[in-house]
Motif scaffolding. Structure first.
Motif, PDB file in Angstrom:
ATOM      1  N   SER A  37      -1.666   5.415 -14.543  1.00 32.57           N
ATOM      2  CA  SER A  37      -2.516   5.864 -13.442  1.00 32.57           C
ATOM      3  C   SER A  37      -1.855   5.499 -12.109  1.00 32.57           C
ATOM      4  CB  SER A  37      -3.905   5.227 -13.557  1.00 32.57           C
ATOM      5  OG  SER A  37      -3.822   3.826 -13.501  1.00 32.57           O
ATOM      6  N   HIS A  38      -2.419   5.989 -11.003  1.00 31.20           N
ATOM      7  CA  HIS A  38      -1.746   5.890  -9.705  1.00 31.20           C
ATOM      8  C   HIS A  38      -2.239   4.757  -8.812  1.00 31.20           C
ATOM      9  CE1 HIS A  38       0.080  10.218  -9.470  1.00 31.20           C
ATOM     10  NE2 HIS A  38       0.570   9.480 -10.428  1.00 31.20           N
ATOM     11  N   THR A  39      -3.370   4.145  -9.136  1.00 28.16           N
ATOM     12  CA  THR A  39      -3.929   3.140  -8.232  1.00 28.16           C
ATOM     13  C   THR A  39      -4.214   1.840  -8.972  1.00 28.16           C
ATOM     14  OG1 THR A  39      -6.218   3.848  -8.592  1.00 28.16           O
ATOM     15  CG2 THR A  39      -5.005   4.930  -6.821  1.00 28.16           C
ATOM     16  N   ASN A  40      -4.307   0.755  -8.184  1.00 22.52           N
ATOM     17  CA  ASN A  40      -4.576  -0.569  -8.738  1.00 22.52           C
ATOM     18  C   ASN A  40      -6.077  -0.872  -8.718  1.00 22.52           C
ATOM     19  OD1 ASN A  40      -1.737  -1.128  -8.927  1.00 22.52           O
ATOM     20  ND2 ASN A  40      -1.743  -1.485  -6.724  1.00 22.52           N
ATOM     21  N   CYS A  41      -6.554  -1.552  -9.739  1.00 26.24           N
ATOM     22  CA  CYS A  41      -7.947  -2.008  -9.759  1.00 26.24           C
ATOM     23  C   CYS A  41      -8.084  -3.251  -8.874  1.00 26.24           C
ATOM     24  CB  CYS A  41      -8.380  -2.339 -11.182  1.00 26.24           C
ATOM     25  SG  CYS A  41      -8.463  -0.914 -12.292  1.00 26.24           S
TER      26      CYS A  41
ATOM     27  N   PHE B 123      -4.640  10.329 -11.871  1.00 20.16           N
ATOM     28  CA  PHE B 123      -3.308  10.636 -12.382  1.00 20.16           C
ATOM     29  C   PHE B 123      -2.576  11.680 -11.569  1.00 20.16           C
ATOM     30  CE2 PHE B 123      -5.596   8.815 -15.899  1.00 20.16           C
ATOM     31  CZ  PHE B 123      -4.668   7.956 -16.461  1.00 20.16           C
ATOM     32  N   GLY B 124      -3.001  11.923 -10.342  1.00 20.17           N
ATOM     33  CA  GLY B 124      -2.285  12.863  -9.503  1.00 20.17           C
ATOM     34  C   GLY B 124      -2.460  14.294  -9.962  1.00 20.17           C
ATOM     35  N   THR B 125      -1.670  15.197  -9.419  1.00 21.95           N
ATOM     36  CA  THR B 125      -1.753  16.627  -9.741  1.00 21.95           C
ATOM     37  C   THR B 125      -0.368  17.141 -10.091  1.00 21.95           C
ATOM     38  OG1 THR B 125      -1.525  17.137  -7.392  1.00 21.95           O
ATOM     39  CG2 THR B 125      -3.755  17.016  -8.265  1.00 21.95           C
TER      40      THR B 125
ATOM     41  N   THR C  85       8.254   3.480 -21.587  1.00 26.20           N
ATOM     42  CA  THR C  85       8.532   2.252 -20.837  1.00 26.20           C
ATOM     43  C   THR C  85       7.765   2.195 -19.523  1.00 26.20           C
ATOM     44  OG1 THR C  85      10.739   2.013 -21.796  1.00 26.20           O
ATOM     45  CG2 THR C  85      10.338   0.903 -19.713  1.00 26.20           C
ATOM     46  N   ARG C  86       7.769   3.293 -18.788  1.00 24.99           N
ATOM     47  CA  ARG C  86       7.122   3.291 -17.480  1.00 24.99           C
ATOM     48  C   ARG C  86       5.612   3.042 -17.595  1.00 24.99           C
ATOM     49  NH1 ARG C  86       5.122   7.607 -14.004  1.00 24.99           N
ATOM     50  NH2 ARG C  86       5.106   6.862 -11.860  1.00 24.99           N
ATOM     51  N   ALA C  87       5.019   3.389 -18.727  1.00 26.06           N
ATOM     52  CA  ALA C  87       3.566   3.247 -18.886  1.00 26.06           C
ATOM     53  C   ALA C  87       3.110   1.794 -18.836  1.00 26.06           C
ATOM     54  CB  ALA C  87       3.118   3.881 -20.201  1.00 26.06           C
ATOM     55  N   PHE C  88       4.031   0.849 -19.051  1.00 27.36           N
ATOM     56  CA  PHE C  88       3.623  -0.556 -18.994  1.00 27.36           C
ATOM     57  C   PHE C  88       3.217  -0.981 -17.587  1.00 27.36           C
ATOM     58  CE2 PHE C  88       6.090  -0.623 -22.981  1.00 27.36           C
ATOM     59  CZ  PHE C  88       5.112  -1.166 -23.796  1.00 27.36           C
ATOM     60  N   LEU C  89       3.516  -0.141 -16.607  1.00 27.46           N
ATOM     61  CA  LEU C  89       3.011  -0.379 -15.256  1.00 27.46           C
ATOM     62  C   LEU C  89       1.481  -0.437 -15.250  1.00 27.46           C
ATOM     63  CD1 LEU C  89       3.742  -0.579 -12.201  1.00 27.46           C
ATOM     64  CD2 LEU C  89       3.562   1.910 -12.117  1.00 27.46           C
ATOM     65  N   GLU C  90       0.856   0.226 -16.235  1.00 32.15           N
ATOM     66  CA  GLU C  90      -0.612   0.239 -16.303  1.00 32.15           C
ATOM     67  C   GLU C  90      -1.195  -1.156 -16.452  1.00 32.15           C
ATOM     68  OE1 GLU C  90      -4.220   2.420 -16.105  1.00 32.15           O
ATOM     69  OE2 GLU C  90      -2.121   2.912 -15.663  1.00 32.15           O
ATOM     70  N   LEU C  91      -0.463  -2.069 -17.075  1.00 38.54           N
ATOM     71  CA  LEU C  91      -0.952  -3.451 -17.195  1.00 38.54           C
ATOM     72  C   LEU C  91      -1.081  -4.102 -15.824  1.00 38.54           C
ATOM     73  CD1 LEU C  91       1.096  -4.579 -20.321  1.00 38.54           C
ATOM     74  CD2 LEU C  91      -1.379  -4.225 -20.201  1.00 38.54           C
ATOM     75  N   GLY C  92      -0.209  -3.721 -14.898  1.00 37.37           N
ATOM     76  CA  GLY C  92      -0.340  -4.201 -13.529  1.00 37.37           C
ATOM     77  C   GLY C  92      -1.498  -3.531 -12.809  1.00 37.37           C
ATOM     78  N   ARG C  93      -1.686  -2.231 -13.060  1.00 33.68           N
ATOM     79  CA  ARG C  93      -2.794  -1.513 -12.431  1.00 33.68           C
ATOM     80  C   ARG C  93      -4.149  -2.125 -12.793  1.00 33.68           C
ATOM     81  NH1 ARG C  93       0.274   0.977  -8.815  1.00 33.68           N
ATOM     82  NH2 ARG C  93       1.285   2.927  -9.463  1.00 33.68           N
TER      83      ARG C  93
ATOM     84  N   PRO D 225       1.699   1.100  -4.378  1.00 36.38           N
ATOM     85  CA  PRO D 225       2.791   0.153  -4.630  1.00 36.38           C
ATOM     86  C   PRO D 225       2.433  -0.793  -5.769  1.00 36.38           C
ATOM     87  CG  PRO D 225       2.306   0.304  -2.290  1.00 36.38           C
ATOM     88  CD  PRO D 225       1.210   1.043  -2.990  1.00 36.38           C
ATOM     89  N   CYS D 226       3.446  -1.250  -6.481  1.00 35.65           N
ATOM     90  CA  CYS D 226       3.220  -2.164  -7.596  1.00 35.65           C
ATOM     91  C   CYS D 226       3.354  -3.612  -7.126  1.00 35.65           C
ATOM     92  CB  CYS D 226       4.237  -1.879  -8.705  1.00 35.65           C
ATOM     93  SG  CYS D 226       4.092  -2.984 -10.107  1.00 35.65           S
TER      94      CYS D 226
END
Length: 471
Positions: free
Chosen positions: A220-224, A244-246, A305-313, A349-350
């Protein structure tokens, strides 16, 4: 108590019942001059569709089959030429080991069909290695056009196949149809509408890859602002579904009613969301730093691999996350830092520090195994119960067992696989912490496993369990 059935059996769907009406408006379905083809990297086989663009009966196209193997089909001469560099090795090997004159014109059951295709595949693999190990080449031999009732091959003279007009995935020969004139989806699926829809979704997911050149896998594109640990996909999409953007034509709020979109989103996110569930079950969500080692990593982990960014989100309290993926089939060794994963201005930003490392090899031999002990071991669909797999895994499991304070979380394609894997782990000294259970964050994208009964679709990470070494 463990849950042995599919988590989503009987639950509300994640997409609209009439999703296919919207999907029809896309180029793959509606453009008569459609010229896109599927990249071999993402290919999957559909026996009643063009092997290059995956179109066919749904577009009212007349297909012609390869004159060599008499199995693979194409919508036009141009697509056959484009596919020949990939198809020729399999075609020539199959033609040598499968003489159509030797195929008995008789009714057989699935067990006999499976035995014959397994024998054919084994002969092909013994003849030619390398690219024939790609999954599509295994699929072609197993699910080639055939009658779903008598299992006679469509290659046999006189076996005329009629394909389901709703899903374009199952066929029945005219002999088995007899005097049946109502050839709706019920005729081909014994009244099982879910089975018909699964075949349709399976095909349409391939269609989306054809249109967009690769799977739609993204975080996803934003942080909780607060830690978010949803109970299932329904709960997750209620909060994050429009985030998830367009990247396709149209707003995600409208596109997400289509099954293929949801299937790809969950297929990309099943790894981090399953880990998020593990962190919640093991009371690790309050930690500000985490280290996770993923054992036996293969293609799906590499692709996502990039999907693990979701854990930060989902975890604003998490400041550092280090993930080490280790597997003999990973293509090479390198690291990604989390800022590299933010690819567009639409994405927030992450805040994470740390890396995702890929290490090609066996875990017990890699530097990470002798370094700091991680917070969590994870093995996605490891298949410990297969004797040939266990031989490779044994030394790694013996090492992980000695890290007695660190849980080992495993998943599988179904409950029985996880149950058997846990049984193996108990036999080498692990203790069960969470019994085999249906995973609420399994992928919703169906895959047709050619080694199983043909209507048995599998779903990535369908079940899970947690064990730990005994002190």
């Amino acid at each position: 108590m463990s849950e042995t059935k599919d988590y989503y059996e009987g639950k509300d769907k994640l997409w609209h019942d009439r999703w296919f009406e919207m999907f029809r408006k896309g180029k793959w379905m509606s453009n008569p001059d459609f010229s896109s083809t599927m990249s071999p990297e993402w290919d999957s086989y559909h026996p009643y569709s063009c092997n290059t663009c995956k179109r066919g009966g749904l577009q009212s196209l007349n297909l012609v089959r390869c004159s060599g193997c008499r199995v693979v089909k194409y919508c036009c001469r141009d697509h056959q030429k484009k596919d020949w560099p990939m198809h020729k090795s399999w075609c020539k090997a199959f033609s040598k080991v499968s003489d159509i004159n030797d195929e008995a014109d008789e009714k057989i059951d699935w067990t006999e069909w499976s035995r014959r295709q397994n024998e054919t595949s084994r002969k092909i693999m013994n003849m030619v290695r390398g690219d024939l190990r790609h999954s599509i080449n295994v699929q072609i031999a197993w699910v080639q056009p055939h009658c779903s009732r008598c299992f006679r091959s469509g290659r046999i003279s006189g076996v005329d196949l009629v394909v389901c007009p709703s899903c374009n995935g199952v066929a029945v020969c005219k002999s088995c149809l007899g005097h049946e004139t109502d050839t709706t989806w019920e005729t081909f699926h014994n009244g099982d509408k879910q089975e018909c829809e699964s075949y349709l979704i399976y095909l349409c997911c391939s269609a989306m890859i054809v249109e967009h050149e690769k799977p739609v896998l993204r975080p996803s594109h934003t942080n909780c602002t607060e830690t978010f640990c949803p109970k299932d996909w329904i709960d997750y999409f209620e909060k994050k579904g429009n985030d998830f953007g367009t990247w396709l034509d149209g707003p995600i709020s409208a596109l997400r009613i289509m099954a293929p979109i949801v299937c790809f989103l969950t297929d990309g996110l099943t790894l981090p969301m399953t880990i998020q569930m593990f962190l919640g079950e093991l009371s690790l969500l309050k930690k500000s730093e985490l280290s996770i080692h993923i054992l036996g990593a293969e293609g799906q982990e590499f692709i996502a691999t990039r999907a693990f960014l979701e854990l930060g989100r989902l975890n604003p309290q998490l400041k550092r996350l280090d993930i080490v993926m280790v597997g003999p089939n990973l293509p090479n060794n390198y690291s990604h830092s989390y800022p590299q994963f933010v690819l567009s201005s639409e994405e927030a930003p992450c805040h994470l520090e740390g890396t995702v490392d890929h290490v090609s090899g066996l875990y017990h031999r890699c530097p990470a195994a002798s370094g700091p002990v991680p917070d969590l071991f994870v093995a996605f669909n490891p298949g410990f119960q297969e004797p040939s797999h266990f031989v490779t895994w044994r030394s790694t499991l013996e090492l992980v067992k000695t890290r007695t304070g660190v849980p080992l979380c495993i998943t599988g394609f179904n409950f029985s696989e996880v149950h058997n894997d846990v049984k193996v782990l108990k036999g080498v000294g692990f203790q069960e912490k969470v019994p085999p259970t249906a995973n609420p964050f399994r992928s919703t994208r169906p895959f047709l496993d050619p080694s199983r009964e043909e209507t048995d679709f599998i779903y990535n990470n369908k079940a899970y369990a947690i064990v730990q070494g005994v002190a």
